[in-house]
Design a protein around this motif. Structure first.
Motif, mmCIF file in Angstrom:
data_model
loop_
_atom_site.group_PDB
_atom_site.id
_atom_site.type_symbol
_atom_site.label_atom_id
_atom_site.label_comp_id
_atom_site.label_asym_id
_atom_site.label_seq_id
_atom_site.Cartn_x
_atom_site.Cartn_y
_atom_site.Cartn_z
ATOM 1 N N THR A 185 -0.428 -3.325 9.275
ATOM 2 C CA THR A 185 -1.794 -3.549 8.809
ATOM 3 C C THR A 185 -2.723 -3.103 9.933
ATOM 4 O O THR A 185 -2.521 -3.448 11.093
ATOM 5 C CB THR A 185 -2.027 -5.037 8.477
ATOM 6 N N ILE A 186 -3.726 -2.338 9.575
ATOM 7 C CA ILE A 186 -4.597 -1.677 10.542
ATOM 8 C C ILE A 186 -5.363 -2.657 11.423
ATOM 9 O O ILE A 186 -5.593 -3.814 11.039
ATOM 10 C CB ILE A 186 -5.579 -0.707 9.821
ATOM 11 N N GLU A 187 -5.757 -2.167 12.577
ATOM 12 C CA GLU A 187 -6.501 -2.935 13.577
ATOM 13 C C GLU A 187 -7.685 -3.684 12.953
ATOM 14 O O GLU A 187 -8.435 -3.138 12.159
ATOM 15 C CB GLU A 187 -7.024 -1.983 14.652
ATOM 16 N N GLY A 188 -7.820 -4.957 13.332
ATOM 17 C CA GLY A 188 -8.913 -5.785 12.853
ATOM 18 C C GLY A 188 -8.590 -6.568 11.595
ATOM 19 O O GLY A 188 -9.346 -7.446 11.194
ATOM 20 N N ASP A 189 -7.452 -6.273 10.978
ATOM 21 C CA ASP A 189 -7.082 -6.906 9.713
ATOM 22 C C ASP A 189 -5.833 -7.762 9.915
ATOM 23 O O ASP A 189 -4.830 -7.277 10.430
ATOM 24 C CB ASP A 189 -6.810 -5.828 8.660
ATOM 25 N N LEU A 190 -5.911 -9.022 9.508
ATOM 26 C CA LEU A 190 -4.793 -9.941 9.683
ATOM 27 C C LEU A 190 -4.052 -10.222 8.381
ATOM 28 O O LEU A 190 -3.182 -11.091 8.335
ATOM 29 C CB LEU A 190 -5.290 -11.262 10.290
ATOM 30 N N HIS A 191 -4.378 -9.497 7.327
ATOM 31 C CA HIS A 191 -3.748 -9.720 6.021
ATOM 32 C C HIS A 191 -2.436 -8.946 5.936
ATOM 33 O O HIS A 191 -2.405 -7.762 6.233
ATOM 34 C CB HIS A 191 -4.697 -9.289 4.909
ATOM 35 N N ASP A 192 -1.382 -9.626 5.496
ATOM 36 C CA ASP A 192 -0.093 -8.942 5.465
ATOM 37 C C ASP A 192 0.719 -9.124 4.187
ATOM 38 O O ASP A 192 1.814 -8.597 4.083
ATOM 39 C CB ASP A 192 0.750 -9.346 6.669
ATOM 40 N N ILE A 193 0.203 -9.825 3.210
ATOM 41 C CA ILE A 193 0.996 -10.053 1.992
ATOM 42 C C ILE A 193 1.322 -8.736 1.300
ATOM 43 O O ILE A 193 2.472 -8.474 0.943
ATOM 44 C CB ILE A 193 0.295 -11.038 1.032
ATOM 45 N N GLY A 194 0.329 -7.883 1.120
ATOM 46 C CA GLY A 194 0.572 -6.588 0.469
ATOM 47 C C GLY A 194 1.544 -5.734 1.257
ATOM 48 O O GLY A 194 2.484 -5.157 0.692
ATOM 49 N N LYS A 195 1.344 -5.655 2.569
ATOM 50 C CA LYS A 195 2.245 -4.874 3.419
ATOM 51 C C LYS A 195 3.658 -5.435 3.332
ATOM 52 O O LYS A 195 4.625 -4.674 3.224
ATOM 53 C CB LYS A 195 1.759 -4.897 4.866
ATOM 54 N N ASN A 196 3.777 -6.742 3.364
ATOM 55 C CA ASN A 196 5.102 -7.361 3.303
ATOM 56 C C ASN A 196 5.800 -7.057 1.983
ATOM 57 O O ASN A 196 7.005 -6.794 1.960
ATOM 58 C CB ASN A 196 5.003 -8.870 3.517
ATOM 59 N N LEU A 197 5.058 -7.087 0.881
ATOM 60 C CA LEU A 197 5.638 -6.739 -0.421
ATOM 61 C C LEU A 197 6.113 -5.291 -0.442
ATOM 62 O O LEU A 197 7.214 -4.991 -0.920
ATOM 63 C CB LEU A 197 4.632 -6.972 -1.543
ATOM 64 N N ASP B 72 -1.302 11.521 3.247
ATOM 65 C CA ASP B 72 -0.443 12.230 2.301
ATOM 66 C C ASP B 72 -0.335 11.525 0.961
ATOM 67 O O ASP B 72 0.153 12.110 0.001
ATOM 68 C CB ASP B 72 0.957 12.393 2.899
ATOM 69 N N GLY B 73 -0.788 10.280 0.902
ATOM 70 C CA GLY B 73 -0.708 9.565 -0.358
ATOM 71 C C GLY B 73 -1.315 8.189 -0.289
ATOM 72 O O GLY B 73 -1.581 7.646 0.788
ATOM 73 N N TYR B 74 -1.517 7.638 -1.481
ATOM 74 C CA TYR B 74 -2.090 6.310 -1.670
ATOM 75 C C TYR B 74 -1.276 5.623 -2.740
ATOM 76 O O TYR B 74 -0.824 6.256 -3.706
ATOM 77 C CB TYR B 74 -3.551 6.424 -2.117
ATOM 78 N N SER B 75 -1.102 4.336 -2.575
ATOM 79 C CA SER B 75 -0.418 3.560 -3.596
ATOM 80 C C SER B 75 -1.210 2.303 -3.915
ATOM 81 O O SER B 75 -1.607 1.582 -3.010
ATOM 82 C CB SER B 75 0.976 3.178 -3.112
ATOM 83 N N PRO B 76 -1.420 2.029 -5.208
ATOM 84 C CA PRO B 76 -2.162 0.834 -5.604
ATOM 85 C C PRO B 76 -1.332 -0.448 -5.570
ATOM 86 O O PRO B 76 -1.875 -1.536 -5.568
ATOM 87 C CB PRO B 76 -2.604 1.147 -7.026
ATOM 88 N N ASP B 77 0.008 -0.310 -5.535
ATOM 89 C CA ASP B 77 0.875 -1.490 -5.528
ATOM 90 C C ASP B 77 2.245 -1.141 -4.961
ATOM 91 O O ASP B 77 2.542 0.021 -4.694
ATOM 92 C CB ASP B 77 0.997 -2.095 -6.928
ATOM 93 N N SER B 78 3.076 -2.157 -4.799
ATOM 94 C CA SER B 78 4.359 -1.961 -4.124
ATOM 95 C C SER B 78 5.341 -1.094 -4.915
ATOM 96 O O SER B 78 6.062 -0.291 -4.326
ATOM 97 C CB SER B 78 4.991 -3.310 -3.775
ATOM 98 N N SER B 79 5.376 -1.226 -6.230
ATOM 99 C CA SER B 79 6.322 -0.406 -6.987
ATOM 100 C C SER B 79 5.909 1.062 -6.980
ATOM 101 O O SER B 79 6.750 1.962 -6.868
ATOM 102 C CB SER B 79 6.500 -0.924 -8.419
ATOM 103 N N ALA B 80 4.613 1.320 -7.041
ATOM 104 C CA ALA B 80 4.138 2.704 -6.948
ATOM 105 C C ALA B 80 4.386 3.257 -5.551
ATOM 106 O O ALA B 80 4.650 4.453 -5.389
ATOM 107 C CB ALA B 80 2.653 2.782 -7.303
ATOM 108 N N ALA B 81 4.337 2.397 -4.533
ATOM 109 C CA ALA B 81 4.612 2.831 -3.156
ATOM 110 C C ALA B 81 6.050 3.317 -3.034
ATOM 111 O O ALA B 81 6.315 4.318 -2.357
ATOM 112 C CB ALA B 81 4.349 1.692 -2.182
ATOM 113 N N VAL B 82 6.979 2.636 -3.688
ATOM 114 C CA VAL B 82 8.382 3.042 -3.644
ATOM 115 C C VAL B 82 8.547 4.418 -4.292
ATOM 116 O O VAL B 82 9.209 5.299 -3.724
ATOM 117 C CB VAL B 82 9.292 1.996 -4.325
ATOM 118 N N GLU B 83 7.959 4.606 -5.434
ATOM 119 C CA GLU B 83 8.078 5.907 -6.116
ATOM 120 C C GLU B 83 7.478 7.017 -5.283
ATOM 121 O O GLU B 83 8.046 8.099 -5.157
ATOM 122 C CB GLU B 83 7.416 5.847 -7.500
#
Length: 126
Positions: free
Chosen positions: A11-23, A108-119
């Motif tokens: 998670t980028i500098e200044g941001d402490l949120h990690d639920i999305g990254k963890n998923l 190189d890309g963007y993903s709106p959610d974890s399953s799309a990130a895998v694809e």
């Protein structure tokens, strides 16, 4: 599960949120990617050092806040300065980012959610 690639995520500098990254990390691991999780509040230079050392196929950068997403292009600039931008694919995600933003900053890309990130990750390493 056979390893299909290596991912450095944070998670980028200044941001402490990690639920999305963890998923995303959990889903990528389940799909066969080796995961190196840098955690939260990761400085652009830390992403670059991890990319140099681990030599991942993909660098995943997450942001939940609009104020911190502005640090994402700095990672790409630092990768260029280090001469390794062409060696790693950059995938971004999080509530405030979009495909348009990914294109604007040179990701190189963007993903709106974890399953799309895998694809997307599968496509990027194939």
């Amino acid at each position: 599960v056979k390893k299909i690639g290596k991912v450095v995520a944070g998670t980028i500098e200044g941001d402490l949120h990690d639920i999305g990254k963890n998923l995303v990390c959990m889903m990528l691991k389940g799909a066969g990617f080796e995961i190196i999780d840098l955690g939260v509040d990761v400085k652009p230079e830390e992403f670059v050092e991890a990319a140099k050392g681990a030599k991942p196929d993909i660098l995943v950068i997450s942001a939940l806040l609009t104020t911190t997403m502005l640090n994402m292009p700095r990672v790409i600039e630092e990768l260029k300065k280090a001469g390794i931008r062409d060696d790693v694919k950059v995938l971004i995600g999080g509530a405030p980012v979009s495909q348009t933003y990914a294109e604007e900053i040179g990701a190189d890309g963007y993903s709106p959610d974890s399953s799309a990130a895998v694809e997307l990750a599968r496509r990027l390493v194939s």
